[in-house]
Scaffold this active site. Structure first.
Site, short mmCIF file in Angstrom:
data_model
loop_
_atom_site.label_atom_id
_atom_site.label_comp_id
_atom_site.label_asym_id
_atom_site.label_seq_id
_atom_site.Cartn_x
_atom_site.Cartn_y
_atom_site.Cartn_z
N TYR A 76 0.82 -1.21 0.00
CA TYR A 76 0.00 0.00 0.00
C TYR A 76 0.86 1.26 0.00
CZ TYR A 76 -4.40 -2.39 0.03
OH TYR A 76 -5.46 -3.15 -0.36
N ARG A 79 1.79 1.73 -3.46
CA ARG A 79 0.69 2.28 -4.26
C ARG A 79 0.48 3.76 -3.97
NH1 ARG A 79 -4.56 -1.17 -3.82
NH2 ARG A 79 -5.33 0.52 -5.14
N VAL A 116 -9.56 4.14 -5.13
CA VAL A 116 -9.09 4.66 -3.83
C VAL A 116 -8.10 5.80 -4.03
CG1 VAL A 116 -9.49 2.46 -2.65
CG2 VAL A 116 -7.28 2.86 -3.74
N ASP A 117 -7.99 6.30 -5.28
CA ASP A 117 -6.92 7.25 -5.60
C ASP A 117 -7.29 8.72 -5.43
OD1 ASP A 117 -8.53 7.80 -7.87
OD2 ASP A 117 -7.42 6.38 -9.10
N HIS A 131 -14.86 1.55 -1.77
CA HIS A 131 -13.74 0.71 -1.31
C HIS A 131 -12.72 1.45 -0.46
CE1 HIS A 131 -14.53 -2.39 -4.79
NE2 HIS A 131 -15.43 -2.44 -3.83
N CYS A 169 -0.87 1.21 16.84
CA CYS A 169 -1.89 2.11 17.36
C CYS A 169 -1.51 2.57 18.78
CB CYS A 169 -3.22 1.34 17.38
SG CYS A 169 -4.57 2.23 18.15
N GLY A 209 -14.97 1.88 -16.91
CA GLY A 209 -13.64 1.41 -16.53
C GLY A 209 -13.61 0.38 -15.42
N THR A 210 -14.61 -0.46 -15.39
CA THR A 210 -14.58 -1.54 -14.39
C THR A 210 -14.80 -2.88 -15.08
OG1 THR A 210 -15.62 -2.46 -12.40
CG2 THR A 210 -17.03 -1.07 -13.78
N ASN A 235 -15.82 1.17 -21.88
CA ASN A 235 -14.67 0.29 -21.62
C ASN A 235 -14.10 -0.15 -22.97
OD1 ASN A 235 -12.98 -1.91 -20.79
ND2 ASN A 235 -14.22 -2.14 -18.93
P1 OAD Z 1 -10.07 -4.01 -12.97
O1 OAD Z 1 -8.60 -3.96 -13.05
O2 OAD Z 1 -10.69 -5.31 -12.60
O3 OAD Z 1 -10.72 -3.57 -14.35
C1 OAD Z 1 -10.35 -2.41 -14.99
C2 OAD Z 1 -11.19 -2.25 -16.25
O4 OAD Z 1 -10.87 -1.01 -16.85
C3 OAD Z 1 -10.98 -3.33 -17.29
O5 OAD Z 1 -12.25 -3.86 -17.70
C4 OAD Z 1 -10.31 -2.59 -18.46
O6 OAD Z 1 -10.71 -3.09 -19.73
C5 OAD Z 1 -10.84 -1.19 -18.26
N1 OAD Z 1 -10.01 -0.12 -18.81
C6 OAD Z 1 -8.67 -0.08 -18.99
N2 OAD Z 1 -8.28 1.09 -19.50
C7 OAD Z 1 -9.40 1.84 -19.64
C8 OAD Z 1 -9.66 3.17 -20.10
N3 OAD Z 1 -8.68 3.95 -20.53
N4 OAD Z 1 -10.95 3.58 -20.11
C9 OAD Z 1 -11.96 2.79 -19.68
N5 OAD Z 1 -11.77 1.55 -19.23
C10 OAD Z 1 -10.51 1.07 -19.21
O7 OAD Z 1 -10.52 -2.85 -11.96
P2 OAD Z 1 -11.90 -2.69 -11.18
O8 OAD Z 1 -13.05 -3.17 -11.98
O9 OAD Z 1 -11.93 -1.28 -10.68
O10 OAD Z 1 -10.96 -3.64 -4.99
O11 OAD Z 1 -11.67 -3.65 -9.96
C11 OAD Z 1 -12.65 -3.71 -8.97
C12 OAD Z 1 -12.01 -3.90 -7.63
O12 OAD Z 1 -11.14 -5.02 -7.70
C13 OAD Z 1 -11.09 -2.76 -7.20
O13 OAD Z 1 -11.79 -1.70 -6.60
C14 OAD Z 1 -10.21 -3.42 -6.20
C15 OAD Z 1 -9.95 -4.72 -6.92
O14 OAD Z 1 -9.76 -5.79 -6.14
C16 OAD Z 1 -10.31 -3.61 -3.81
O15 OAD Z 1 -9.12 -3.44 -3.70
C17 OAD Z 1 -11.21 -3.83 -2.66
#
Ligand code: OAD
Length: 266
Positions: A76, A79, A116-117, A131, A169, A209-210, A235
């Site tokens: 972390y 990151r 989380v950024d 998150h 802590c 973007g998920t 996406n």
């Molecule tokens: P992922 O890494 O699973 O997915 C990222 C998505 O963004 C993918 O589907 C890519 O195709 C897409 N992508 C990449 N570049 C892009 C762009 N320029 N524009 C749009 N989309 C793009 O990330 P999350 O779905 O955010 O949780 O992951 C969900 C959670 O999994 C995160 O919050 C994290 C992780 O574990 C925790 O840490 C609790």
């Protein structure tokens, strides 16, 4: 930017803008992909994914932290270092602009993020965090927020210092951990209520973007659909989300400024 888009995507953007311009309640869910163009790697990219050589269970679970707190804390801190010099990109700014514009229109835009950024805030958005946030810490034992900004403390030369030494802590001696939701943990109650209410009540749900793989966040689109909402996905790659009505297959930083320009011009 238009040069980067195929006529088919441009047509879909226009279609989406017309739909969005005619609706009042919009719910937006963002994931790591919206920050990719700011230079922050996503989680599941095969080459650059944030998990690297470790597994989710090592780096983002309470058991992983109990087994090896130093490994998790170091990851972390790394990151935090990674995001420290990153800035919002045109996708973040476009959403902030839309929210600003909505103050004088009748639209109600709820922005929810898994990220989380804090780049949405930096762009000027109001956002609900599902998150947690990289900038915060708390005790892993008694939950007390850890106020000292050790996550990004400035040293005597005024240089950001991301020390990966474990901190304890002052109340109970438990290890300090990032205030981030790990796998197997509940989402913050208030944030989840906001997200569920917005998803269930929206007319259009936009997933940006998920990968739509991580629940419960990924279930918000289904909740919206069950309640009659149209679903838009932005996406460049396909996702398992099979309930999408409009797919904008391009990078968020390219598509969103055009989309928001069209909506706010209506
Ligand atoms: P992922 O890494 O699973 O997915 C990222 C998505 O963004 C993918 O589907 C890519 O195709 C897409 N992508 C990449 N570049 C892009 C762009 N320029 N524009 C749009 N989309 C793009 O990330 P999350 O779905 O955010 O949780 O992951 C969900 C959670 O999994 C995160 O919050 C994290 C992780 O574990 C925790 O840490 C609790």
């Amino acid at each position: 930017m238009l040069a980067e888009l195929s006529p088919a995507v441009i047509a879909e953007v226009k279609f989406a803008a017309t739909l969005l311009g005619s609706k009042q309640r919009i719910c937006i869910l963002t994931g790591a992909g919206i920050s990719a163009e700011s230079g922050i790697p996503t989680f599941r990219d095969k080459q650059t994914g944030l998990w690297g050589n470790y597994g989710v269970e090592d780096l983002a679970t309470p058991d992983g932290f109990a087994r090896d707190p130093k490994l998790v804390w170091s990851w972390y801190q790394w990151r935090r270092q990674l995001v420290a010099d990153k800035s919002p990109n045109p996708a973040h700014y476009a959403l902030a602009q839309w929210q600003y514009h909505a103050q004088s229109s009748k639209q109600q835009i709820t922005l929810i993020t898994q990220n989380v950024d804090n780049l949405h805030e930096q762009a000027g958005s109001t956002v609900t965090h599902l998150h947690g946030q990289l900038s915060r810490n708390r005790c892993s034992s008694c939950e007390t927020p850890y106020q000292d900004q050790s996550s990004a403390a400035y040293d005597t030369q005024n240089v950001l210092n991301f020390d990966d030494t474990l901190i304890t802590c002052s109340h109970c001696d438990g290890y300090i951990r990032p205030d981030i939701v790990w796998f197997g943990e509940a989402l913050p109650v208030q944030a989840w209520e906001t997200a569920e209410t917005a998803a269930a009540g929206c007319e259009v749900f936009i997933s940006i973007g998920t990968s739509s793989l991580v629940y419960p966040a990924a279930g918000l689109a289904q909740l919206a659909k069950q309640n009659g909402a149209h679903i838009i996905e932005i996406n460049p790659d396909p996702t398992p989300n099979s309930i999408v009505d409009i797919t904008l297959s391009q990078k968020a930083g390219i598509v969103l400024p055009l989309l928001i320009e069209d909506i706010t011009a209506l």
